[in-house]
Design a protein around this motif. Structure first.
Motif, mmCIF file in Angstrom:
data_model
loop_
_atom_site.group_PDB
_atom_site.id
_atom_site.type_symbol
_atom_site.label_atom_id
_atom_site.label_comp_id
_atom_site.label_asym_id
_atom_site.label_seq_id
_atom_site.Cartn_x
_atom_site.Cartn_y
_atom_site.Cartn_z
ATOM 1 N N LEU A 1 55.140 42.573 49.967
ATOM 2 C CA LEU A 1 53.862 42.731 49.257
ATOM 3 C C LEU A 1 54.099 43.332 47.872
ATOM 4 C CD1 LEU A 1 50.755 42.371 49.651
ATOM 5 C CD2 LEU A 1 50.680 44.814 50.168
ATOM 6 N N GLU A 2 55.016 44.291 47.811
ATOM 7 C CA GLU A 2 55.341 44.888 46.510
ATOM 8 C C GLU A 2 55.988 43.872 45.583
ATOM 9 O OE1 GLU A 2 55.845 49.663 47.227
ATOM 10 O OE2 GLU A 2 57.374 48.539 46.153
ATOM 11 N N ILE A 3 56.802 43.001 46.157
ATOM 12 C CA ILE A 3 57.445 41.962 45.331
ATOM 13 C C ILE A 3 56.376 41.011 44.797
ATOM 14 C CG2 ILE A 3 58.995 39.949 45.410
ATOM 15 C CD1 ILE A 3 60.626 41.632 47.532
ATOM 16 N N LEU A 4 55.405 40.674 45.671
ATOM 17 C CA LEU A 4 54.354 39.726 45.259
ATOM 18 C C LEU A 4 53.412 40.323 44.219
ATOM 19 C CD1 LEU A 4 52.913 36.933 45.887
ATOM 20 C CD2 LEU A 4 51.452 38.234 47.447
ATOM 21 N N LEU A 5 52.973 41.560 44.449
ATOM 22 C CA LEU A 5 51.879 42.114 43.629
ATOM 23 C C LEU A 5 52.316 43.192 42.640
ATOM 24 C CD1 LEU A 5 49.078 42.599 46.340
ATOM 25 C CD2 LEU A 5 49.394 40.661 44.807
ATOM 26 N N GLY A 6 53.517 43.724 42.816
ATOM 27 C CA GLY A 6 53.904 44.902 42.031
ATOM 28 C C GLY A 6 53.380 46.152 42.730
ATOM 29 N N GLN A 7 53.994 47.301 42.416
ATOM 30 C CA GLN A 7 53.709 48.512 43.185
ATOM 31 C C GLN A 7 52.244 48.942 43.121
ATOM 32 O OE1 GLN A 7 55.051 52.523 42.015
ATOM 33 N NE2 GLN A 7 56.454 52.362 43.743
ATOM 34 N N ASN A 8 51.688 48.897 41.930
ATOM 35 C CA ASN A 8 50.332 49.409 41.774
ATOM 36 C C ASN A 8 49.295 48.575 42.518
ATOM 37 O OD1 ASN A 8 49.139 51.655 40.742
ATOM 38 N ND2 ASN A 8 48.270 50.514 39.007
ATOM 39 N N GLN A 9 49.374 47.245 42.322
ATOM 40 C CA GLN A 9 48.409 46.375 43.014
ATOM 41 C C GLN A 9 48.654 46.332 44.513
ATOM 42 O OE1 GLN A 9 47.225 42.494 41.734
ATOM 43 N NE2 GLN A 9 47.779 42.984 39.620
ATOM 44 N N ALA A 10 49.907 46.515 44.924
ATOM 45 C CA ALA A 10 50.193 46.546 46.363
ATOM 46 C C ALA A 10 49.500 47.763 46.987
ATOM 47 C CB ALA A 10 51.690 46.591 46.609
ATOM 48 N N ARG A 11 49.512 48.878 46.269
ATOM 49 C CA ARG A 11 48.820 50.076 46.774
ATOM 50 C C ARG A 11 47.317 49.862 46.823
ATOM 51 N NH1 ARG A 11 52.439 54.735 43.876
ATOM 52 N NH2 ARG A 11 54.194 54.496 45.287
ATOM 53 N N GLU A 12 46.808 49.178 45.826
ATOM 54 C CA GLU A 12 45.367 48.879 45.860
ATOM 55 C C GLU A 12 45.031 47.979 47.043
ATOM 56 O OE1 GLU A 12 43.473 47.765 42.252
ATOM 57 O OE2 GLU A 12 44.312 49.460 41.142
ATOM 58 N N ALA A 13 45.908 46.990 47.303
ATOM 59 C CA ALA A 13 45.685 46.105 48.459
ATOM 60 C C ALA A 13 45.721 46.912 49.753
ATOM 61 C CB ALA A 13 46.734 44.997 48.486
ATOM 62 N N ALA A 14 46.625 47.883 49.827
ATOM 63 C CA ALA A 14 46.728 48.709 51.036
ATOM 64 C C ALA A 14 45.478 49.562 51.217
ATOM 65 C CB ALA A 14 47.969 49.590 50.959
ATOM 66 N N LEU A 15 44.882 49.994 50.122
ATOM 67 C CA LEU A 15 43.688 50.841 50.219
ATOM 68 C C LEU A 15 42.414 50.043 50.476
ATOM 69 C CD1 LEU A 15 44.426 53.322 47.305
ATOM 70 C CD2 LEU A 15 44.122 53.968 49.692
ATOM 71 N N SER A 16 42.310 48.852 49.871
ATOM 72 C CA SER A 16 41.005 48.186 49.937
ATOM 73 C C SER A 16 41.049 46.756 50.460
ATOM 74 C CB SER A 16 40.343 48.208 48.563
ATOM 75 O OG SER A 16 41.100 47.429 47.678
ATOM 76 N N GLY A 17 42.231 46.181 50.646
ATOM 77 C CA GLY A 17 42.292 44.829 51.207
ATOM 78 C C GLY A 17 41.905 44.893 52.671
ATOM 79 N N GLY A 18 41.362 43.851 53.226
ATOM 80 C CA GLY A 18 40.937 43.895 54.631
ATOM 81 C C GLY A 18 41.923 43.175 55.539
ATOM 82 N N ASP A 19 41.492 42.981 56.791
ATOM 83 C CA ASP A 19 42.200 42.140 57.761
ATOM 84 C C ASP A 19 43.574 42.658 58.187
ATOM 85 O OD1 ASP A 19 40.155 40.155 57.886
ATOM 86 O OD2 ASP A 19 40.846 39.386 55.958
#
Ligand code: ADP
Ligand code: MG
Length: 317
Positions: free
Chosen positions: A247-265
């Motif tokens: 996920l970090e490779i796909l989105l970069g560290q910052n956006q991966a953290r945002e996905a972890a906080l607010s992404g669903g499923d």
């Protein structure tokens, strides 16, 4: 093939019937015999094409996922699955599609020990509604409202992967979406989630789980539900959330953290646990990660000082 042929062929014998199921598919109702002293847990989830899943996705995965999201709710209450019903709406009868769909359902149904015991089949836009039933020991029910200030907040698996997987699924073509064996691990996390029944089995009779919820709408949104029900707040260590390297490779560290906080499923459990039980719980489920603690002061504070972004998914916003 008519409605009854279709049911007979694809849904009549699906999953292991245990002794608490006295009658499954075929009559006007299913009959269940509750084990003595148990409470029944019931939950229903609708999966709609274009809304909860991509209509051209591999039907095997659509079947798996429809049951997985419902089983996740049973696990979050510490209920042992007893059976499920399926209300299926189909635009047309396509035998190959149905065979794959029911094979995906069957695979998870057997893994989780949760047989199909009834349903309804109608014509219309594609959707699958799964109602799951399970048994709880009253003294070991995990509700949302039991968290106490000082409890540790833990999750039972990694966060944000499904958000990355959805993004990847949207970027590929119909043929690739139809071939689940070609999917990346992130796409699998989105389309083939492993509901948290194994951790629930591991912790089912442990003391110290004060409250639990499954993370389906995003960590912050679901955490807020648990905190509000319990009347406490939380400090979240948002820089040490469990995130897959992919996920970090796909989105970069910052956006991966945002996905972890607010992404669903994500379909992992978020639990408030007594600090003195953490060691035992982690021994029983090594993927346990502490992500914060419950506080007396209300609201969610992020240790990084980040201030916030969209919280989670809501159908009516
Ligand atoms: P009724 O008309 O009495 O409601 P149905 O004709 O809808 O019954 O269904 C006949 C039987 O097949 C019932 O036992 C029902 O639970 C079962 N059934 C119908 N559709 C499904 C399905 N999609 N999956 C599993 N069982 C189904
Ligand atoms: Mg009916």
């Amino acid at each position: 093939m008519g409605e009854f042929g279709l049911i007979q062929r694809h849904f009549a014998q699906l999953g292991p019937l245990a002794s608490d199921i006295r009658l499954g598919v075929g009559d006007d109702c299913a009959l269940l015999a509750p084990p003595s002293g148990c409470w029944q847990a019931i939950s229903v989830d609708t999966s709609i094409a274009g809304r909860h899943f991509l209509a051209d996705a591999d039907p095997w995965a659509i079947g798996w996922r429809a049951l997985a999201v419902a089983l996740s709710d049973l696990a979050a209450m510490n209920a042992k699955p007893s059976g499920f019903t399926l209300a299926l709406t189909l635009p047309e009868v396509e035998d190959c599609w149905l065979a794959d769909f029911s094979a995906g359902l069957r695979s998870l149904s057997e893994k989780a020990g949760c047989p199909l015991i009834g349903g309804d089949t109608t014509r219309g836009p594609l959707s699958a509604t799964v109602q799951v039933m399970g048994w709880c020991q009253p003294e070991h029910v995990w509700r949302r409202d039991g968290a106490q200030s000082g409890d540790l907040l833990v999750v039972t698996g990694s966060l944000g992967s499904a958000r990355g997987g959805l993004q990847q699924m949207q970027a590929i073509n119909t043929r690739q979406r139809g071939e689940r064996w070609s999917w990346t691990p992130l796409m699998q996390a989105y389309m083939l989630p492993e509901p948290p029944y194994a951790v629930r089995d591991a912790w089912s009779s442990q003391p110290g789980v004060h409250a639990a919820i499954d993370v389906s709408d995003g960590l912050l949104a679901d955490c807020r539900h648990l905190l509000e029900a319990s009347g406490v707040g939380a400090l979240i260590q948002d820089d040490s959330l469990p995130i897959e390297a992919d996920l970090e490779i796909l989105l970069g560290q910052n956006q991966a953290r945002e996905a972890a906080l607010s992404g669903g499923d994500d379909y992992v459990l978020l639990c408030a646990v007594a600090p003195d039980q953490l060691e035992t719980l982690t021994r029983l489920w090594p993927a346990t990660v502490v992500i914060g603690e419950c506080t007396e002061s209300l609201g969610i504070k992020l240790a990084s000082g980040r201030s916030w972004i969209q919280e989670g998914f809501n159908h009516f916003l």
